[in-house]
Structures are given as C-alpha cells and as structure tokens.
Scaffold this active site. Structure first.
Site, PDB file in Angstrom:
ATOM      1  N   LYS A  68      -4.678   8.622  -5.311  1.00 42.97           N
ATOM      2  CA  LYS A  68      -5.990   7.759  -4.915  1.00 42.97           C
ATOM      3  C   LYS A  68      -6.980   8.876  -4.756  1.00 42.97           C
ATOM      4  O   LYS A  68      -8.273   8.419  -4.880  1.00 42.97           O
ATOM      5  CB  LYS A  68      -5.503   7.053  -3.743  1.00 42.97           C
ATOM      6  CG  LYS A  68      -4.615   5.813  -4.115  1.00 42.97           C
ATOM      7  CD  LYS A  68      -4.477   4.725  -3.040  1.00 42.97           C
ATOM      8  CE  LYS A  68      -3.524   3.790  -3.631  1.00 42.97           C
ATOM      9  NZ  LYS A  68      -3.281   2.751  -2.482  1.00 42.97           N
ATOM     10  N   ASP A 105      -8.165  -1.983  -1.197  1.00 40.34           N
ATOM     11  CA  ASP A 105      -7.026  -2.145  -0.232  1.00 40.34           C
ATOM     12  C   ASP A 105      -7.365  -2.477   0.968  1.00 40.34           C
ATOM     13  O   ASP A 105      -6.453  -3.398   1.541  1.00 40.34           O
ATOM     14  CB  ASP A 105      -6.422  -0.492   0.013  1.00 40.34           C
ATOM     15  CG  ASP A 105      -5.592   0.135  -1.261  1.00 40.34           C
ATOM     16  OD1 ASP A 105      -4.972  -0.719  -2.067  1.00 40.34           O
ATOM     17  OD2 ASP A 105      -5.420   1.294  -1.456  1.00 40.34           O
TER      18      ASP A 105
END
Ligand code: ATR
Length: 273
Positions: A68, A105
């Site tokens: 990420k 997220d």
C-alpha cells in the site's frame, strides 16, 4: 458486446484474498460488465507489475499487503483522503494516462461502524491501537466524524506521537503508551498487526464498559484475540474487519464504476449466520 473491463487485487501473498468474490458479486448485482482477478506481484517487482497491468489495458487495481505504501509512491496523483494517509489501496488510470491513487479503507471502516452497526462516532471518545500503515489510513476519515477525542496508543510511543503531529490539525488527537491509557472509551479500534499472530497488546483494565464498541480491523472466521479480550472485558458489541473489507471494496467499486453496490447481501454471502 464490448470487451469486459479488467480489475485485480495485487499483493503478496494473494491467494486468500476475498476481493475477487466481493467484486464479482458487486458486478453481478449492479449489472456491470467486468472481470476481477488476483495478481501476485514479486516483493521487489510491484511497480513493474502495476505498469504491465495497465499497459495491457487493465482498468483498476486494489492493493493489499505489503504494497500500500509503494502504491502511494507509484501514483502520479492522490485523491485528498489518500494524500496524507501515505497509503493507497485503489488505483486507476485517467484518460490522460495519470495513475490516480485513492485510499478507501477509512471510509469503509467509518461506514461499517456508522451505517451497518449504528455506532455514533460524533462526540465519541475513541481509542486506536497501533500506529502503522493500517492506522494511518483510517485517521483522517475517523477525525472527520468529529469525535470528542482520538487517542492513539502504540508499543513504540514515538510512532503514535508522529501520527498525532501529522493529523492534529484535523481534530483532537492524543498519543499514549498502552500502560498510560485511562478508560473507559466509547469505541476501541485495533489496528495493530498483533492479531495476525494471535497476540494482544498489553492493555490495562478499565478501558471497556458494556457500552464500549470494540472493532478489530482484522477479520477471521474464529474470534480474534482482540475480540476475545473485549468479550472478557464486558464489551457489548464486538466487530471484526469483514464489514470494513466489504465496505472499502464498495467504495473502490464506486470510484471505478460510478455505482454504489449494496453491501448487505455480499456480507451475508461471506459470513452466513
Ligand atoms: P500495518 O501496515 O499492518 O499497520 P506496520 O506498519 O508494520 O503494519 O504496523 C504494525 C503495527 O502493529 C505497529 O503499530 C506495531 O507496533 P510498533 O510500532 O511498536 O512496532 C504494532 N504491533 C505489531 N505487533 C505487535 C505486538 N505484538 N504488540 C503490540 N503491537 C504490535
């Protein structure tokens, strides 16, 4: 019929990812014509894998562990909520060729808490455990819900202090060691990677009362170590990260396809009770 748009989740390892099932179910539900696959990138070859995927006509990628942060570095432009997170879980290419990075997220976590579980975040006293990449991705969306305070507790205090300094202009944030924590809290979110090893941070008593909502960002079929602790401490509502996983996927799908899928049936499919 036009060719189906191609999407994938990229990570290492990747074989256990639920994302293909989730996005395929979203596509069936919304009538969007797409395929969604798993993409294993070599640990030293993330950028090459991404460039090849898009050069071959790929439409969008989800990014998971451990890439990420590299995805953030690879993106040529960041959506505002991804900019400060320093981590990207959603990529797509604009018509001018720019690779755009987003982080869904935190939005997924907030939506699972607020919409799916009716948890009030405004005015709440929130404890976040951990100060790594997973926590960095959720702080801004959490703070935008106007909680009374977010306390970040971490084994390495300096990392919690770093996040406090980075996000302090968005809302009330404090940093703490585990030992110095003073409860109770309305919401406790476990963002440490300790659960992956079935471990638990050394938490003092008094953090939880029956109204405390405990949320483990990890998900598993069995109860996580953190949620077992929360149950023993008397928390009335314990949640794991399956809802967050499905909601972050829905946010990505919305960005890619401009359609928001209904997450309820997909959660029921993944965890029938
Ligand atoms: P991620 O991207 O999953 O957040 P990370 O950036 O490596 O991964 O961060 C892991 C987090 O879990 C950190 O907050 C780490 O604490 P340190 O900053 O002190 O390393 C925390 N963590 C991992 N194992 C832990 C354990 N056994 N007990 C407590 N905290 C732990």
């Amino acid at each position: 019929m036009s060719e189906q748009a191609r999407y994938a989740v990229v990570g290492n390892p990747i074989e256990h990812s639920l994302s293909p099932r989730i996005h395929t179910a979203f596509a069936e539900q919304t009538g969007e014509s797409l395929v969604y696959e798993r993409l294993l990138a070599p640990l030293e070859g993330f950028r090459d894998s991404v460039e090849r995927f898009f050069a071959e006509g790929g439409a969008g990628l989800n990014v998971t562990v451990p890439f990420k942060q590299q995805a953030w570095e690879t993106a040529g432009r960041h959506e505002p909520r991804a900019a400060r997170a320093g981590a990207v879980n959603t990529l797509w290419r604009e018509t001018d060729g720019t690779l755009v990075g987003d982080n869904t997220d935190g939005a997924g976590l907030v939506r699972d808490l607020r919409v799916n579980n009716g948890v009030t975040l405004a005015g709440a006293r929130i404890l976040v455990l951990g100060a790594g990449g997973a926590v960095r991705g959720i702080l801004e969306p959490l703070l935008k819900e106007a909680p009374a305070e977010v306390v970040i507790a971490n084994r390495t205090l300096a990392r919690a202090e770093g996040l406090r300094d980075l996000f302090g202009d968005t809302g009330a944030v404090a940093a703490s060691t585990f030992e110095a924590l003073l409860g109770p809290f309305d919401v406790i979110i476990n963002g440490t990677s300790a659960s992956l090893q079935g471990e638990l941070p050394p938490l003092p008593g008094g953090l939880v009362n029956p109204a405390t909502v405990c949320y483990d960002m990890m998900y598993s079929q069995a109860e996580t170590a953190f949620n077992a602790w929360a149950r023993q401490q008397g928390s009335g509502l314990r949640l794991d990260g399956l809802g967050m996983l499905v909601e972050q996927a829905a946010e990505s799908f919305l960005k890619w396809r401009q359609v928001r899928p209904d997450t309820g049936p997909v959660m029921a499919m993944l965890r029938p009770d």
